[in-house]
Design a protein around this motif. Sequence first.
Motif, mmCIF file in Angstrom:
data_model
loop_
_atom_site.group_PDB
_atom_site.id
_atom_site.type_symbol
_atom_site.label_atom_id
_atom_site.label_comp_id
_atom_site.label_asym_id
_atom_site.label_seq_id
_atom_site.Cartn_x
_atom_site.Cartn_y
_atom_site.Cartn_z
ATOM 1 N N UNK A 90 0.839 -1.209 0.000
ATOM 2 C CA UNK A 90 0.000 0.000 0.000
ATOM 3 C C UNK A 90 0.873 1.258 0.000
ATOM 4 N N UNK A 91 1.948 1.226 0.785
ATOM 5 C CA UNK A 91 2.831 2.391 0.835
ATOM 6 C C UNK A 91 3.559 2.594 -0.503
ATOM 7 N N UNK A 92 3.903 1.475 -1.167
ATOM 8 C CA UNK A 92 4.622 1.580 -2.445
ATOM 9 C C UNK A 92 3.722 2.035 -3.596
ATOM 10 N N UNK A 93 2.404 2.061 -3.375
ATOM 11 C CA UNK A 93 1.519 2.585 -4.418
ATOM 12 C C UNK A 93 1.851 4.059 -4.689
ATOM 13 N N UNK A 94 2.562 4.684 -3.728
ATOM 14 C CA UNK A 94 2.963 6.088 -3.907
ATOM 15 C C UNK A 94 3.808 6.248 -5.172
ATOM 16 N N UNK A 95 4.609 5.234 -5.498
ATOM 17 C CA UNK A 95 5.445 5.306 -6.699
ATOM 18 C C UNK A 95 4.576 5.280 -7.959
ATOM 19 N N UNK A 96 3.519 4.452 -7.941
ATOM 20 C CA UNK A 96 2.622 4.361 -9.098
ATOM 21 C C UNK A 96 1.857 5.675 -9.282
ATOM 22 N N UNK A 97 1.463 6.283 -8.161
ATOM 23 C CA UNK A 97 0.757 7.574 -8.230
ATOM 24 C C UNK A 97 1.682 8.621 -8.842
ATOM 25 N N UNK A 98 2.939 8.645 -8.376
ATOM 26 C CA UNK A 98 3.901 9.621 -8.901
ATOM 27 C C UNK A 98 4.156 9.359 -10.392
ATOM 28 N N UNK A 132 -3.058 14.142 2.349
ATOM 29 C CA UNK A 132 -4.473 13.792 2.319
ATOM 30 C C UNK A 132 -5.157 14.302 1.054
ATOM 31 N N UNK A 133 -4.874 15.557 0.720
ATOM 32 C CA UNK A 133 -5.501 16.134 -0.480
ATOM 33 C C UNK A 133 -5.042 15.398 -1.732
ATOM 34 N N UNK A 134 -3.757 15.119 -1.812
ATOM 35 C CA UNK A 134 -3.215 14.404 -2.974
ATOM 36 C C UNK A 134 -3.722 12.979 -3.052
ATOM 37 N N UNK A 135 -3.865 12.343 -1.903
ATOM 38 C CA UNK A 135 -4.377 10.961 -1.880
ATOM 39 C C UNK A 135 -5.802 10.890 -2.400
ATOM 40 N N UNK A 185 -5.884 11.910 -6.296
ATOM 41 C CA UNK A 185 -5.312 10.855 -7.153
ATOM 42 C C UNK A 185 -6.207 9.619 -7.170
ATOM 43 N N UNK A 186 -6.812 9.292 -6.022
ATOM 44 C CA UNK A 186 -7.700 8.121 -5.971
ATOM 45 C C UNK A 186 -8.909 8.312 -6.887
ATOM 46 N N UNK A 187 -9.388 9.575 -6.971
ATOM 47 C CA UNK A 187 -10.583 9.859 -7.774
ATOM 48 C C UNK A 187 -10.274 9.910 -9.284
ATOM 49 N N UNK A 188 -9.152 10.537 -9.641
ATOM 50 C CA UNK A 188 -8.935 10.868 -11.053
ATOM 51 C C UNK A 188 -7.965 9.969 -11.816
ATOM 52 N N UNK A 244 -0.250 17.925 -5.923
ATOM 53 C CA UNK A 244 -0.683 17.288 -4.676
ATOM 54 C C UNK A 244 -0.372 15.787 -4.682
ATOM 55 N N UNK A 245 -0.479 15.149 -5.858
ATOM 56 C CA UNK A 245 -0.147 13.717 -5.940
ATOM 57 C C UNK A 245 1.339 13.502 -5.684
ATOM 58 N N UNK A 246 2.172 14.417 -6.171
ATOM 59 C CA UNK A 246 3.612 14.291 -5.916
ATOM 60 C C UNK A 246 3.907 14.439 -4.425
ATOM 61 N N UNK A 247 3.229 15.381 -3.769
ATOM 62 C CA UNK A 247 3.434 15.530 -2.323
ATOM 63 C C UNK A 247 2.870 14.324 -1.567
ATOM 64 N N UNK A 248 1.752 13.801 -2.054
ATOM 65 C CA UNK A 248 1.192 12.584 -1.454
ATOM 66 C C UNK A 248 2.218 11.444 -1.557
ATOM 67 N N UNK A 249 2.747 11.267 -2.781
ATOM 68 C CA UNK A 249 3.728 10.198 -3.007
ATOM 69 C C UNK A 249 4.980 10.396 -2.171
ATOM 70 N N UNK A 250 5.441 11.666 -2.085
ATOM 71 C CA UNK A 250 6.660 11.964 -1.327
ATOM 72 C C UNK A 250 6.482 11.629 0.146
ATOM 73 N N UNK A 251 5.337 12.030 0.704
ATOM 74 C CA UNK A 251 5.073 11.795 2.124
ATOM 75 C C UNK A 251 4.993 10.299 2.422
#
Lengths: 138, 115
Positions: free
Chosen positions: A36-44, B16-19, B22-25, B69-76
Motif C-alpha cells: 500500500x505504501x509503495x503505491x505512492x510510486x505508481x501515483x507519482x 491527504x488532499x493528494x491521496x 489521485x484516488x478519484x482521477x 498534490x499527488x507528488x506531495x502525497x507520493x513523497x510523504x
Amino acid sequence: MNRNAHHTLHHPKWYRVQKPIFWWVKRFADIRFIFRELTSLAVAYSVILLVVIYRALLTSEAAYTSLTTTLREPFWVTINVIALGAVLYHTFTWFNLAPRAIVMRLGKWRIPDLMIAGGNYAAWIVISGVIYLAYVSG
Amino acid sequence: MSAKKSNDPFFWTLFGAGGALSAMLIPAFLFLFGIATPLGWVEGPAYESVKMVLLHPLARIVAFFLVSLSLFHGAHRFRFTLYDGLQLKHLFQLIAVICYGGALAGSIVTGYILW
C-alpha cells in the motif's frame, strides 16, 4: 549571560531492537502494508505521465503522435497495467480508510462509516464515467 | 521550555488532499491513455480534441493541482516507506529533503510546462 553555559543535556541512549530490512515479508498483513505504501510510486509515475502528455500536446501534433505510438509498445503497456493495479489498490484502500480519518455528523447523528466510504465510491464511479464518456465521444 | 514546532500537519494535509484527488482521477486517466487506447479497446480522440479539452484553463488548473498534490502525497508516503520499510530512520532529514524537494521541483516544472 547564561549561568549554565557549560551545561549539556543528558541524552540517554535509547534501547532499540534493530529490525532487518525485510522484516515485513513474514506476515501477509505487513506485505499488504508495504505494498500500500509503495503505491505512492505508481501515483507519482501516473502524474508524471500526465505531464509528459501535456508537454507533447503543447509541442506539436507530431510529438503527440510519437508519444501515443511509444505508449503502444508492450513495455509501456505492461508498466501501465502494473501502475493501474497499484493505483486501484491505492483508491480502494484510501476510500476504505476515509471513514476513520473523517468523522462526519449531522446534528447528533454520526454518519455511518459505510455511507462515507460508499459516498467516495459513488463519486469515483460518476467522475470516472464522465471522464470515460468525454474521452470516447472525442 | 517551548515545544518544537512540527511540519507534519502541513505535509499531512498535502498528503491527504493528494491521496483523495489521485484516488478519484488517476485510475480513469491511466486506463484510457495508458492501456485502453494503446491496446485499441477504445479509439482515442483526435489531437485537436485532446488539445482543446486538456488545454482549457480549468483543465490546466485541475491538472496542476492533481500533479502537485499527488507528488506531495507520493513523497510523504514514500518517505515513511523508507523509514519503516527499509529501516532508514537515521537518514531522517536527508530522505525528507529528497522526497519533498522532489515534489516541489516536480510542481515547479509542471507549472512551467502547463503555462
